[in-house]
Design a protein around this motif. Sequence first.
Motif, PDB file in Angstrom:
ATOM      1  N   LYS A   1       0.816  -1.223   0.000  1.00 38.05           N
ATOM      2  CA  LYS A   1       0.000   0.000   0.000  1.00 38.05           C
ATOM      3  C   LYS A   1       0.846   1.267   0.000  1.00 38.05           C
ATOM      4  N   GLY A   2       2.169   1.108   0.116  1.00 38.93           N
ATOM      5  CA  GLY A   2       3.043   2.269   0.054  1.00 38.93           C
ATOM      6  C   GLY A   2       3.648   2.709   1.364  1.00 38.93           C
ATOM      7  N   TYR A   3       3.295   2.047   2.466  1.00 41.37           N
ATOM      8  CA  TYR A   3       3.861   2.408   3.762  1.00 41.37           C
ATOM      9  C   TYR A   3       5.317   1.939   3.852  1.00 41.37           C
ATOM     10  N   LYS A   4       6.157   2.764   4.491  1.00 39.80           N
ATOM     11  CA  LYS A   4       7.522   2.362   4.795  1.00 39.80           C
ATOM     12  C   LYS A   4       7.529   1.656   6.147  1.00 39.80           C
ATOM     13  N   ILE A   5       8.324   0.591   6.235  1.00 35.31           N
ATOM     14  CA  ILE A   5       8.393  -0.198   7.459  1.00 35.31           C
ATOM     15  C   ILE A   5       9.774  -0.032   8.088  1.00 35.31           C
ATOM     16  N   ALA A   6       9.793   0.339   9.361  1.00 31.95           N
ATOM     17  CA  ALA A   6      11.045   0.448  10.117  1.00 31.95           C
ATOM     18  C   ALA A   6      11.024  -0.569  11.252  1.00 31.95           C
ATOM     19  N   LEU A   7      12.171  -1.156  11.531  1.00 36.16           N
ATOM     20  CA  LEU A   7      12.313  -2.102  12.640  1.00 36.16           C
ATOM     21  C   LEU A   7      13.036  -1.396  13.774  1.00 36.16           C
ATOM     22  N   ASP A   8      12.373  -1.252  14.899  1.00 38.53           N
ATOM     23  CA  ASP A   8      12.919  -0.502  16.029  1.00 38.53           C
ATOM     24  C   ASP A   8      13.883  -1.364  16.851  1.00 38.53           C
ATOM     25  N   ASP A   9      15.004  -0.769  17.288  1.00 38.42           N
ATOM     26  CA  ASP A   9      15.970  -1.453  18.173  1.00 38.42           C
ATOM     27  C   ASP A   9      16.270  -2.872  17.680  1.00 38.42           C
ATOM     28  N   PHE A  10      16.606  -2.980  16.421  1.00 43.19           N
ATOM     29  CA  PHE A  10      16.727  -4.305  15.811  1.00 43.19           C
ATOM     30  C   PHE A  10      17.947  -5.058  16.324  1.00 43.19           C
ATOM     31  N   CYS A  11      17.723  -6.315  16.700  1.00 40.09           N
ATOM     32  CA  CYS A  11      18.798  -7.238  17.064  1.00 40.09           C
ATOM     33  C   CYS A  11      18.664  -8.472  16.170  1.00 40.09           C
ATOM     34  N   LEU A  12      19.740  -8.896  15.591  1.00 40.38           N
ATOM     35  CA  LEU A  12      19.699 -10.015  14.657  1.00 40.38           C
ATOM     36  C   LEU A  12      19.675 -11.339  15.418  1.00 40.38           C
ATOM     37  N   THR A  13      18.568 -12.054  15.310  1.00 42.51           N
ATOM     38  CA  THR A  13      18.415 -13.371  15.928  1.00 42.51           C
ATOM     39  C   THR A  13      17.759 -14.292  14.903  1.00 42.51           C
ATOM     40  N   LYS A  14      17.650 -15.587  15.242  1.00 48.05           N
ATOM     41  CA  LYS A  14      17.005 -16.522  14.326  1.00 48.05           C
ATOM     42  C   LYS A  14      15.519 -16.215  14.172  1.00 48.05           C
ATOM     43  N   GLU A  15      14.937 -15.517  15.184  1.00 46.23           N
ATOM     44  CA  GLU A  15      13.526 -15.131  15.087  1.00 46.23           C
ATOM     45  C   GLU A  15      13.346 -13.876  14.236  1.00 46.23           C
ATOM     46  N   THR A  16      14.243 -12.903  14.390  1.00 49.82           N
ATOM     47  CA  THR A  16      14.048 -11.619  13.717  1.00 49.82           C
ATOM     48  C   THR A  16      14.606 -11.574  12.300  1.00 49.82           C
ATOM     49  N   ILE A  17      15.426 -12.532  11.933  1.00 52.40           N
ATOM     50  CA  ILE A  17      16.036 -12.489  10.606  1.00 52.40           C
ATOM     51  C   ILE A  17      14.986 -12.496   9.501  1.00 52.40           C
ATOM     52  N   SER A  18      13.826 -13.108   9.790  1.00 54.65           N
ATOM     53  CA  SER A  18      12.758 -13.168   8.778  1.00 54.65           C
ATOM     54  C   SER A  18      12.164 -11.796   8.476  1.00 54.65           C
ATOM     55  N   LEU A  19      12.369 -10.832   9.379  1.00 51.63           N
ATOM     56  CA  LEU A  19      11.817  -9.492   9.175  1.00 51.63           C
ATOM     57  C   LEU A  19      12.589  -8.682   8.138  1.00 51.63           C
ATOM     58  N   ILE A  20      13.838  -9.042   7.909  1.00 49.38           N
ATOM     59  CA  ILE A  20      14.718  -8.206   7.099  1.00 49.38           C
ATOM     60  C   ILE A  20      14.166  -7.958   5.702  1.00 49.38           C
ATOM     61  N   GLU A  21      13.624  -8.997   5.066  1.00 54.20           N
ATOM     62  CA  GLU A  21      13.147  -8.820   3.696  1.00 54.20           C
ATOM     63  C   GLU A  21      11.894  -7.954   3.614  1.00 54.20           C
ATOM     64  N   TYR A  22      11.268  -7.663   4.765  1.00 58.12           N
ATOM     65  CA  TYR A  22      10.079  -6.827   4.785  1.00 58.12           C
ATOM     66  C   TYR A  22      10.385  -5.390   5.222  1.00 58.12           C
ATOM     67  N   ALA A  23      11.641  -5.101   5.518  1.00 59.87           N
ATOM     68  CA  ALA A  23      12.012  -3.804   6.107  1.00 59.87           C
ATOM     69  C   ALA A  23      12.534  -2.824   5.062  1.00 59.87           C
ATOM     70  N   ASP A  24      12.146  -1.567   5.230  1.00 59.80           N
ATOM     71  CA  ASP A  24      12.733  -0.472   4.453  1.00 59.80           C
ATOM     72  C   ASP A  24      13.842   0.195   5.248  1.00 59.80           C
ATOM     73  N   ILE A  25      13.657   0.230   6.572  1.00 61.53           N
ATOM     74  CA  ILE A  25      14.591   0.913   7.469  1.00 61.53           C
ATOM     75  C   ILE A  25      14.846   0.011   8.669  1.00 61.53           C
ATOM     76  N   ILE A  26      16.108  -0.142   9.040  1.00 60.05           N
ATOM     77  CA  ILE A  26      16.457  -0.876  10.245  1.00 60.05           C
ATOM     78  C   ILE A  26      17.140   0.082  11.210  1.00 60.05           C
ATOM     79  N   LYS A  27      16.582   0.172  12.423  1.00 60.00           N
ATOM     80  CA  LYS A  27      17.123   1.064  13.453  1.00 60.00           C
ATOM     81  C   LYS A  27      17.970   0.249  14.433  1.00 60.00           C
ATOM     82  N   ILE A  28      19.181   0.707  14.655  1.00 53.86           N
ATOM     83  CA  ILE A  28      20.101   0.004  15.545  1.00 53.86           C
ATOM     84  C   ILE A  28      20.469   0.928  16.700  1.00 53.86           C
ATOM     85  N   ASP A  29      20.257   0.449  17.903  1.00 56.11           N
ATOM     86  CA  ASP A  29      20.581   1.199  19.116  1.00 56.11           C
ATOM     87  C   ASP A  29      22.087   1.112  19.346  1.00 56.11           C
TER      88      ASP A  29
END
Length: 408
Positions: free
Chosen positions: A113-141
């Motif tokens: 629909k055109g929305y940009k997706i950001a992942l807040d405080d992203f930490c790379l784990t076996k659970e979160t790795i699947s989110l990467i292909e859906y992200a436009d922006i990754i935020k790292i603390d």
Amino acid sequence: MQELSNLIARQPICNKQLKVKAFELLYRMQMTSEGNPLLDNPDGATIDVLLAAFNDLCIRDVVGDKLAFINFTSNIILKQIPPISHKQLVVELLEDQEITPQLLKAIARLRQKGYKIALDDFCLTKETISLIEYADIIKIDVLDTPPDVWANYIPKLKEKGITLLAEKVETQEMFERCCELDFDLFQGYFFAKPKIIAGKRISNNELSILELIGKLSSPEVDIDDITNIIIRDPNLTYNLLRTINSGLFGLSKEIDSIKHAITMLGLKKLKKWISLLALTTLDNKPQLLIVFAMVRAKMCEILGQKTTSRGSADDYFTMGLLSLMDAFVNLNMDTLLKKISLPQKMEDALLRYEGEMGKVLHCVVNYQNGNWDNNEKISILESGKIKANDITQAYLDGVQWAESNKNL
């Protein structure tokens, strides 16, 4: 019981050139007179900030034409986002959400629909790795995780077209390191903190600005002294005359000298503009810092008008500007104040948040930084002269004033 108030503030997100590209909206639903947030429902918080930013307020008044990052829970994403335009909204998925196939499908639909997706405080784990292909922006603390930890991943993520945002960047040194590692965007208050350099000598330009602001803060202001300091700086002279003749003061006759301006308008009316324009003549300071200082100064002025202080609202405006002067000249505040003469109450406020002015300044600093849980910020409410919603309104008025006047 103190009147309740919605709290909303914005934190700038900038690029390597310190140009503002977006704002994250910081929000709490309500606050008691004891300074305790009443809302503990993350889903409700998301809905409330959407309504506050896009319904109660005009989003353009809050973020201008920039993007607005807003935290979302998985529940809200799964239930469908309210019908808000994707043109300015960035959906920021909170870091503690459970990753499910249903959530990934919902995020994919939002992107379509055109929305940009950001992942807040992203930490790379076996659970979160699947989110990467859906992200436009990754935020790292980068305060919690040293940016070097991500050095090997950054090129791979950027190959996927992902924008990398370093958040909680608190020092100039950290900003420079993140730039070296090729982060794209940066969030944090590093731009509002001085970069202390051992043995740094203050330049003649900086010294003149400090001298000018110090004299403007004096109870006994000498017009000739002020005029002589201003005319020593051609840029300040030009900018001040341009502002005076811009229509801001409603003059029918053009003013062609500083002395003429002070005579016609009065020094009291010009004090805040002289102080503000003086800061803009300092070299290599980002517009981001200037706007941040303008919001703080105006907010201090508005709240200062509501207190019982004997000082004028102009004193509060000047105090707000001076509270960021250390970032403009890269000196710590204690050293800086030794170079100028200020009223004792203003020094006490700037150094230790003491006195009536100090209470206002501490409130404004905490609010501007989104430190809702700091009880000190509500100490100015005790007199009854200021209500909780006055603070929120002062902030919004300060933002609008700064955005309207930042190019003067």
